[in-house]
Write a protein that holds these residues in place. Structure first.
Motif, PDB file in Angstrom:
ATOM      1  N   LYS A   1       0.857  -1.177   0.000  1.00 51.04           N
ATOM      2  CA  LYS A   1       0.000   0.000   0.000  1.00 51.04           C
ATOM      3  C   LYS A   1       0.895   1.230   0.000  1.00 51.04           C
ATOM      4  O   LYS A   1       1.776   1.363   0.843  1.00 51.04           O
ATOM      5  CB  LYS A   1      -0.914  -0.001   1.233  1.00 51.04           C
ATOM      6  N   CYS A   2       0.653   2.090  -0.946  1.00 46.90           N
ATOM      7  CA  CYS A   2       1.475   3.292  -1.080  1.00 46.90           C
ATOM      8  C   CYS A   2       1.242   4.221   0.104  1.00 46.90           C
ATOM      9  O   CYS A   2       0.108   4.476   0.502  1.00 46.90           O
ATOM     10  CB  CYS A   2       1.127   4.005  -2.390  1.00 46.90           C
ATOM     11  N   ARG A   3       2.342   4.721   0.665  1.00 42.45           N
ATOM     12  CA  ARG A   3       2.239   5.654   1.788  1.00 42.45           C
ATOM     13  C   ARG A   3       1.731   7.011   1.339  1.00 42.45           C
ATOM     14  O   ARG A   3       1.197   7.791   2.122  1.00 42.45           O
ATOM     15  CB  ARG A   3       3.623   5.870   2.412  1.00 42.45           C
ATOM     16  N   LYS A   4       1.950   7.303   0.091  1.00 40.74           N
ATOM     17  CA  LYS A   4       1.676   8.649  -0.400  1.00 40.74           C
ATOM     18  C   LYS A   4       0.246   8.813  -0.905  1.00 40.74           C
ATOM     19  O   LYS A   4      -0.463   9.728  -0.515  1.00 40.74           O
ATOM     20  CB  LYS A   4       2.673   8.988  -1.510  1.00 40.74           C
ATOM     21  N   CYS A   5      -0.178   7.887  -1.784  1.00 38.29           N
ATOM     22  CA  CYS A   5      -1.497   8.049  -2.394  1.00 38.29           C
ATOM     23  C   CYS A   5      -2.479   6.969  -1.962  1.00 38.29           C
ATOM     24  O   CYS A   5      -3.645   7.030  -2.297  1.00 38.29           O
ATOM     25  CB  CYS A   5      -1.368   8.079  -3.922  1.00 38.29           C
ATOM     26  N   GLY A   6      -1.996   5.961  -1.231  1.00 33.27           N
ATOM     27  CA  GLY A   6      -2.898   4.950  -0.703  1.00 33.27           C
ATOM     28  C   GLY A   6      -3.256   3.844  -1.666  1.00 33.27           C
ATOM     29  O   GLY A   6      -4.070   2.980  -1.341  1.00 33.27           O
TER      30      GLY A   6
ATOM     31  N   ILE B   1       8.187   0.535  -6.232  1.00 27.36           N
ATOM     32  CA  ILE B   1       7.689   1.865  -6.595  1.00 27.36           C
ATOM     33  C   ILE B   1       6.194   1.788  -6.858  1.00 27.36           C
ATOM     34  O   ILE B   1       5.712   0.876  -7.514  1.00 27.36           O
ATOM     35  CB  ILE B   1       8.402   2.345  -7.876  1.00 27.36           C
ATOM     36  N   CYS B   2       5.466   2.747  -6.342  1.00 27.44           N
ATOM     37  CA  CYS B   2       4.032   2.819  -6.584  1.00 27.44           C
ATOM     38  C   CYS B   2       3.763   3.017  -8.074  1.00 27.44           C
ATOM     39  O   CYS B   2       4.321   3.916  -8.689  1.00 27.44           O
ATOM     40  CB  CYS B   2       3.446   3.985  -5.785  1.00 27.44           C
ATOM     41  N   PRO B   3       2.907   2.170  -8.657  1.00 28.64           N
ATOM     42  CA  PRO B   3       2.623   2.279 -10.092  1.00 28.64           C
ATOM     43  C   PRO B   3       1.812   3.523 -10.437  1.00 28.64           C
ATOM     44  O   PRO B   3       1.713   3.904 -11.592  1.00 28.64           O
ATOM     45  CB  PRO B   3       1.833   1.000 -10.389  1.00 28.64           C
ATOM     46  N   LYS B   4       1.233   4.126  -9.429  1.00 24.21           N
ATOM     47  CA  LYS B   4       0.377   5.286  -9.697  1.00 24.21           C
ATOM     48  C   LYS B   4       1.120   6.613  -9.574  1.00 24.21           C
ATOM     49  O   LYS B   4       1.061   7.454 -10.456  1.00 24.21           O
ATOM     50  CB  LYS B   4      -0.815   5.271  -8.747  1.00 24.21           C
ATOM     51  N   CYS B   5       1.827   6.783  -8.449  1.00 20.83           N
ATOM     52  CA  CYS B   5       2.467   8.079  -8.222  1.00 20.83           C
ATOM     53  C   CYS B   5       3.988   8.002  -8.216  1.00 20.83           C
ATOM     54  O   CYS B   5       4.651   9.021  -8.176  1.00 20.83           O
ATOM     55  CB  CYS B   5       1.962   8.697  -6.927  1.00 20.83           C
ATOM     56  N   GLY B   6       4.542   6.786  -8.220  1.00 21.39           N
ATOM     57  CA  GLY B   6       5.983   6.641  -8.309  1.00 21.39           C
ATOM     58  C   GLY B   6       6.713   6.769  -6.985  1.00 21.39           C
ATOM     59  O   GLY B   6       7.933   6.778  -6.955  1.00 21.39           O
TER      60      GLY B   6
HETATM   61 ZN   LIG Z   1       1.363   6.098  -4.719  1.00 24.66          ZN
END
Ligand SMILES: [Zn+2]
Length: 66
Positions: free
Chosen positions: A7-12, A29-34
């Motif tokens: 789970k991304c810490r930044k965008c969830g 790396i988050c696939p959505k926000c990197g």
């Molecule tokens: Zn993210």
């Protein structure tokens, strides 16, 4: 290789990743926000000794929280 859920810490965003068991979240790396260093959810494998997710090397711009 086990599939880990992160789970991304930044965008969830939650995403799954096939990763070697010795791999660390610093390479993920988050696939959505990197953003790097997402929280490992352990949806498949449970580990009693490595539940806490942390970056072990260098400075992480996204999880360098006090
Ligand atoms: Zn993210």
């Amino acid at each position: 290789m086990p599939i880990y859920e992160y789970k991304c810490r930044k965008c969830g965003t939650k995403f799954e990743l096939l990763q070697n068991i010795s791999g660390t979240n610093k390479d993920v790396i988050c696939p959505k926000c990197g953003a790097s260093c997402p929280v490992k959810q352990f949806s498949v494998f449970a580990s009693s000794s490595d539940v806490k997710t942390e970056c072990t090397e260098g400075v992480c711009p996204t999880c360098n929280l006090s």
